[in-house]
Design a protein around this motif. Sequence first.
Motif, PDB file in Angstrom:
ATOM      1  N   SER A  99     -56.786 -71.981 -79.549  1.00  0.00           N
ATOM      2  CA  SER A  99     -55.260 -71.753 -79.876  1.00  0.00           C
ATOM      3  C   SER A  99     -54.712 -71.749 -78.091  1.00  0.00           C
ATOM      4  N   GLY A 100     -55.509 -70.882 -77.429  1.00  0.00           N
ATOM      5  CA  GLY A 100     -54.927 -70.695 -75.862  1.00  0.00           C
ATOM      6  C   GLY A 100     -54.937 -71.924 -75.229  1.00  0.00           C
ATOM      7  N   LEU A 101     -56.074 -72.583 -75.321  1.00  0.00           N
ATOM      8  CA  LEU A 101     -56.212 -73.934 -74.702  1.00  0.00           C
ATOM      9  C   LEU A 101     -54.883 -74.870 -75.158  1.00  0.00           C
ATOM     10  N   CYS A 102     -54.621 -74.951 -76.510  1.00  0.00           N
ATOM     11  CA  CYS A 102     -53.291 -75.676 -77.138  1.00  0.00           C
ATOM     12  C   CYS A 102     -52.377 -75.246 -76.390  1.00  0.00           C
ATOM     13  N   ASP A 103     -52.257 -73.903 -76.053  1.00  0.00           N
ATOM     14  CA  ASP A 103     -50.769 -73.454 -75.658  1.00  0.00           C
ATOM     15  C   ASP A 103     -50.633 -73.930 -74.276  1.00  0.00           C
ATOM     16  N   MET A 104     -51.849 -74.235 -73.516  1.00  0.00           N
ATOM     17  CA  MET A 104     -51.606 -74.833 -72.054  1.00  0.00           C
ATOM     18  C   MET A 104     -51.682 -76.300 -71.927  1.00  0.00           C
ATOM     19  N   ILE A 162     -54.212 -78.101 -73.100  1.00  0.00           N
ATOM     20  CA  ILE A 162     -55.539 -78.764 -72.601  1.00  0.00           C
ATOM     21  C   ILE A 162     -56.004 -79.133 -73.933  1.00  0.00           C
ATOM     22  N   ARG A 163     -56.426 -80.488 -73.947  1.00  0.00           N
ATOM     23  CA  ARG A 163     -56.809 -81.095 -75.103  1.00  0.00           C
ATOM     24  C   ARG A 163     -58.452 -80.873 -75.597  1.00  0.00           C
ATOM     25  N   VAL A 164     -58.613 -80.593 -76.756  1.00  0.00           N
ATOM     26  CA  VAL A 164     -60.102 -80.483 -77.016  1.00  0.00           C
ATOM     27  C   VAL A 164     -60.410 -81.599 -77.954  1.00  0.00           C
ATOM     28  N   PRO A 165     -61.459 -82.547 -77.728  1.00  0.00           N
ATOM     29  CA  PRO A 165     -62.594 -82.158 -76.637  1.00  0.00           C
ATOM     30  C   PRO A 165     -62.226 -83.277 -75.265  1.00  0.00           C
ATOM     31  N   ALA A 166     -61.271 -83.824 -75.263  1.00  0.00           N
ATOM     32  CA  ALA A 166     -60.671 -84.656 -74.088  1.00  0.00           C
ATOM     33  C   ALA A 166     -61.150 -83.950 -72.860  1.00  0.00           C
ATOM     34  N   GLN A 167     -60.581 -82.723 -72.782  1.00  0.00           N
ATOM     35  CA  GLN A 167     -60.687 -81.927 -71.590  1.00  0.00           C
ATOM     36  C   GLN A 167     -61.746 -80.933 -71.351  1.00  0.00           C
ATOM     37  N   VAL A 168     -61.874 -80.306 -72.580  1.00  0.00           N
ATOM     38  CA  VAL A 168     -62.928 -79.220 -72.850  1.00  0.00           C
ATOM     39  C   VAL A 168     -63.478 -79.029 -74.400  1.00  0.00           C
ATOM     40  N   ALA A 169     -64.832 -79.174 -74.404  1.00  0.00           N
ATOM     41  CA  ALA A 169     -65.668 -79.075 -75.665  1.00  0.00           C
ATOM     42  C   ALA A 169     -65.788 -77.725 -76.129  1.00  0.00           C
ATOM     43  N   LEU A 170     -65.715 -77.518 -77.231  1.00  0.00           N
ATOM     44  CA  LEU A 170     -65.931 -76.066 -78.018  1.00  0.00           C
ATOM     45  C   LEU A 170     -66.977 -76.293 -78.766  1.00  0.00           C
ATOM     46  N   VAL A 171     -67.891 -75.075 -78.796  1.00  0.00           N
ATOM     47  CA  VAL A 171     -68.851 -74.961 -79.798  1.00  0.00           C
ATOM     48  C   VAL A 171     -68.877 -73.306 -80.238  1.00  0.00           C
ATOM     49  N   MET A 186     -56.337 -61.770 -78.621  1.00  0.00           N
ATOM     50  CA  MET A 186     -56.909 -61.083 -77.262  1.00  0.00           C
ATOM     51  C   MET A 186     -57.576 -62.475 -76.533  1.00  0.00           C
ATOM     52  N   VAL A 187     -58.401 -63.002 -77.171  1.00  0.00           N
ATOM     53  CA  VAL A 187     -58.869 -64.168 -76.220  1.00  0.00           C
ATOM     54  C   VAL A 187     -58.133 -65.335 -76.059  1.00  0.00           C
ATOM     55  N   ARG A 188     -57.277 -65.445 -77.004  1.00  0.00           N
ATOM     56  CA  ARG A 188     -56.049 -66.584 -76.618  1.00  0.00           C
ATOM     57  C   ARG A 188     -55.368 -66.372 -75.563  1.00  0.00           C
ATOM     58  N   ALA A 189     -54.864 -65.083 -75.089  1.00  0.00           N
ATOM     59  CA  ALA A 189     -54.418 -64.755 -73.888  1.00  0.00           C
ATOM     60  C   ALA A 189     -55.325 -64.841 -72.648  1.00  0.00           C
ATOM     61  N   LEU A 190     -56.695 -64.378 -72.925  1.00  0.00           N
ATOM     62  CA  LEU A 190     -57.637 -64.255 -72.084  1.00  0.00           C
ATOM     63  C   LEU A 190     -57.928 -65.533 -71.531  1.00  0.00           C
ATOM     64  N   ILE A 191     -58.303 -66.674 -72.492  1.00  0.00           N
ATOM     65  CA  ILE A 191     -58.482 -68.008 -71.885  1.00  0.00           C
ATOM     66  C   ILE A 191     -57.490 -68.621 -70.952  1.00  0.00           C
ATOM     67  N   ARG A 192     -56.259 -68.131 -71.252  1.00  0.00           N
ATOM     68  CA  ARG A 192     -55.069 -68.777 -70.461  1.00  0.00           C
ATOM     69  C   ARG A 192     -55.037 -68.118 -69.047  1.00  0.00           C
ATOM     70  N   GLU A 193     -55.497 -66.853 -68.802  1.00  0.00           N
ATOM     71  CA  GLU A 193     -55.759 -66.292 -67.463  1.00  0.00           C
ATOM     72  C   GLU A 193     -57.089 -66.728 -67.131  1.00  0.00           C
ATOM     73  N   TYR A 194     -57.933 -67.175 -67.628  1.00  0.00           N
ATOM     74  CA  TYR A 194     -59.197 -67.466 -67.130  1.00  0.00           C
ATOM     75  C   TYR A 194     -58.931 -68.781 -66.659  1.00  0.00           C
ATOM     76  N   VAL A 195     -58.515 -69.816 -67.167  1.00  0.00           N
ATOM     77  CA  VAL A 195     -58.189 -71.163 -66.935  1.00  0.00           C
ATOM     78  C   VAL A 195     -57.345 -71.066 -65.356  1.00  0.00           C
ATOM     79  N   ALA A 242     -56.922 -68.738 -63.177  1.00  0.00           N
ATOM     80  CA  ALA A 242     -57.792 -68.342 -62.163  1.00  0.00           C
ATOM     81  C   ALA A 242     -59.070 -69.196 -61.714  1.00  0.00           C
ATOM     82  N   ASN A 243     -59.810 -70.006 -62.664  1.00  0.00           N
ATOM     83  CA  ASN A 243     -61.106 -70.480 -62.563  1.00  0.00           C
ATOM     84  C   ASN A 243     -61.038 -71.951 -62.749  1.00  0.00           C
ATOM     85  N   GLY A 244     -60.057 -72.533 -63.431  1.00  0.00           N
ATOM     86  CA  GLY A 244     -60.030 -73.784 -63.881  1.00  0.00           C
ATOM     87  C   GLY A 244     -60.712 -74.035 -65.341  1.00  0.00           C
ATOM     88  N   THR A 245     -60.769 -75.269 -65.438  1.00  0.00           N
ATOM     89  CA  THR A 245     -61.136 -75.493 -67.039  1.00  0.00           C
ATOM     90  C   THR A 245     -62.857 -75.889 -67.052  1.00  0.00           C
TER      91      THR A 245
END
Length: 170
Positions: A91-96, A98-107, A60-69, A71-74
């Motif tokens: 996973s959703g960021l990788c689908d797009m 978008i590189r972790v952590p080069a473009q977005v950090a995750l915790v 669910m959040v894999r799909a949601l993050i794609r929609e969020y980004v 609509a709102n950017g990363t």
Amino acid sequence: TAEAMRHLIGSGYKRIAHATFVKADSAHRSRRMAYDTAMRDAGLEAEYIEYPLCEDQRAMVRALIREYVSANGTPDAIFCHSDDVMLGIYSGLCDMGIRVPAQVALVGCDGIEDTEYLEVPLTTLVQPVPEMCAKAWDYLKGRIENPTRKARTKTFFPKLEIRSSSRRPS
């Protein structure tokens, strides 16, 4: 949560979103409150990626993050309520692309083993589950032996395991 937020803010991330199912008025809002406090104290604007609790949280959040980004950017960073949610977002960021952590950090939070075994190991707040279980068992045995014994509580604190997903690229 405060330790994770200190790490992200101290690493220079400014636009830090919080992926959470917890509403502001929830009785179980300690992670959200700690996020809010850290952002306010740093003079940063809080941003939420809200999702409903469901059976298949990761998908669910894999799909949601794609929609969020879309609509709102990363955001610069995302603090996730749980490791399961962080894995779905990763996973959703990788689908797009978008590189972790080069473009977005995750915790994330929990310290589940899966977070350690990805191409980019994920930073997580590790809950001291063995100690929590041992203490719960001690308390239960005490109540069984003496049913009139007062209920007891103990607060445990997670340990931030900093891995590649939240390290600033050099």
